[in-house]
Motif scaffolding. Structure first.
Motif, PDB file in Angstrom:
ATOM      1  N   ARG B 193       0.797  -1.217   0.000  1.00  0.00           N
ATOM      2  CA  ARG B 193       0.000   0.000   0.000  1.00  0.00           C
ATOM      3  C   ARG B 193       0.825   1.260   0.000  1.00  0.00           C
ATOM      4  N   TYR B 194       2.118   1.121  -0.190  1.00  0.00           N
ATOM      5  CA  TYR B 194       2.960   2.307  -0.080  1.00  0.00           C
ATOM      6  C   TYR B 194       3.554   2.744  -1.408  1.00  0.00           C
ATOM      7  N   GLY B 196       2.698   3.644  -5.758  1.00  0.00           N
ATOM      8  CA  GLY B 196       1.747   4.356  -6.594  1.00  0.00           C
ATOM      9  C   GLY B 196       0.432   3.630  -6.752  1.00  0.00           C
ATOM     10  N   GLY B 197       0.519   2.272  -6.626  1.00  0.00           N
ATOM     11  CA  GLY B 197      -0.706   1.504  -6.798  1.00  0.00           C
ATOM     12  C   GLY B 197      -1.687   1.763  -5.692  1.00  0.00           C
ATOM     13  N   ARG B 198      -1.205   2.390  -4.643  1.00  0.00           N
ATOM     14  CA  ARG B 198      -2.090   2.670  -3.518  1.00  0.00           C
ATOM     15  C   ARG B 198      -2.887   3.947  -3.779  1.00  0.00           C
TER      16      ARG B 198
END
Lengths: 198, 198
Positions: B193-194, B196-198
């Motif tokens: 979660r850290y 860009g996908g987050r």
């Protein structure tokens, strides 16, 4: 129930059945499924989404959804299962995306920002944290759009104000069900991941 | 597909139909649904879970699941939709939890650690980050158990090695569907979660 997330009173869901794509990329109208209605309502209740729109232009489909909603919110189902009642009370049936947008606009007296979701990466997609920040900081309402069948049609993606990045999995497989995708997106947007509940 | 998560080759899923509870807390055997099988398989493929077990002791139910799996992995369904084929190839049918545990043990030659999930908060529940760390750092296999109907029966919760904290929502409503819960749990455990996908 541990409450760690943020309740957005300006975040809405749209489960779109038209226009969506089939496996060949052709634009179709998909059929509503009973489980989708319930899962969508339960997600909306869990994440305090004010309303979740089931979008399908066919009269017969809308009548089916209407009957399901009435059964669980006013009929025998409502007496049997108050949790289903609560979930289905957040579900609204609309013929078109425009109808959903109109209803939200009437409620908020502000223009709606539509956010399309897709399983494939495209240029210009915003991240989950960017969307979360937008929804937190802006007064205007946001409508998150999920496509059934093989996803939202190109015209919806092109006409949406924003595109949300796909859910990152751990493989090349990106055919999560729309039910699964909706749940994950809501958890990522609303959930507080920095507390014990994480 | 953006790959941001961690592929755990030692994390398994179990979708339990017995023993689970009904709305009164009585122990029942729930019925398998077709959508559960597909959603479970699609989650397993997305998050690179080696196998997802559908657990139900009834012969008729197991035969139904077997037919569905064969149709989509070897029959007409496999030719029509390779994504469904891939998803269903990860789904295994077992009569009991013990059968699932045995199969995983035979594969890994290490004892399985069972992790039960529940919607209600209980003493001793571990957080998502703690479980993620355990699965990352330990060689032994972990079996995540999800209960259908109204959740895993007390005996399963008591006999499981670990209990995972409930998914934190933003309201008191904690009746997320098992399909939604499974997707969220897997995303929380594997997803990064850290980035860009987050």
């Amino acid at each position: 129930m541990q409450r760690n997330g943020i309740a957005f009173s300006n975040l809405y869901l749209g489960l779109v059945h038209y226009p969506v794509c089939d496996s060949e990329g052709r634009v179709i109208c998909s059929a509503v499924t009973n489980l989708d209605i319930h899962d969508t309502g339960r997600c909306a209740s869990t994440f305090a989404i004010p309303a979740a729109y089931i979008i399908n232009p066919l009269d017969s489909q809308r009548e089916l959804v209407r009957r399901i909603i009435v059964h669980w919110t006013k009929g025998a189902g409502a007496r049997r299962n108050p949790y289903r009642k609560e979930a289905l009370e957040r579900v609204r049936m609309k013929a078109t995306l425009l109808d959903a947008i109109r209803e939200i606009t009437d409620r908020h007296h502000r223009p709606v920002m539509t956010v399309a979701t897709d399983a494939r990466r495209r240029d210009g997609m915003i991240t989950f944290s960017m969307l979360r920040r937008l929804v937190c900081n802006r007064q205007q309402p946001f409508l998150l759009l999920f496509g059934t069948a093989w996803g939202l049609a190109q015209e919806v993606l092109e006409q949406s104000d924003l595109l949300l990045a796909p859910i990152p999995g751990v493989s090349d497989y990106n055919h999560l069900s729309v039910r699964s995708a909706m749940a994950i997106v809501l958890d990522r947007l609303t959930g507080n991941r920095y507390t014990g509940g994480r």
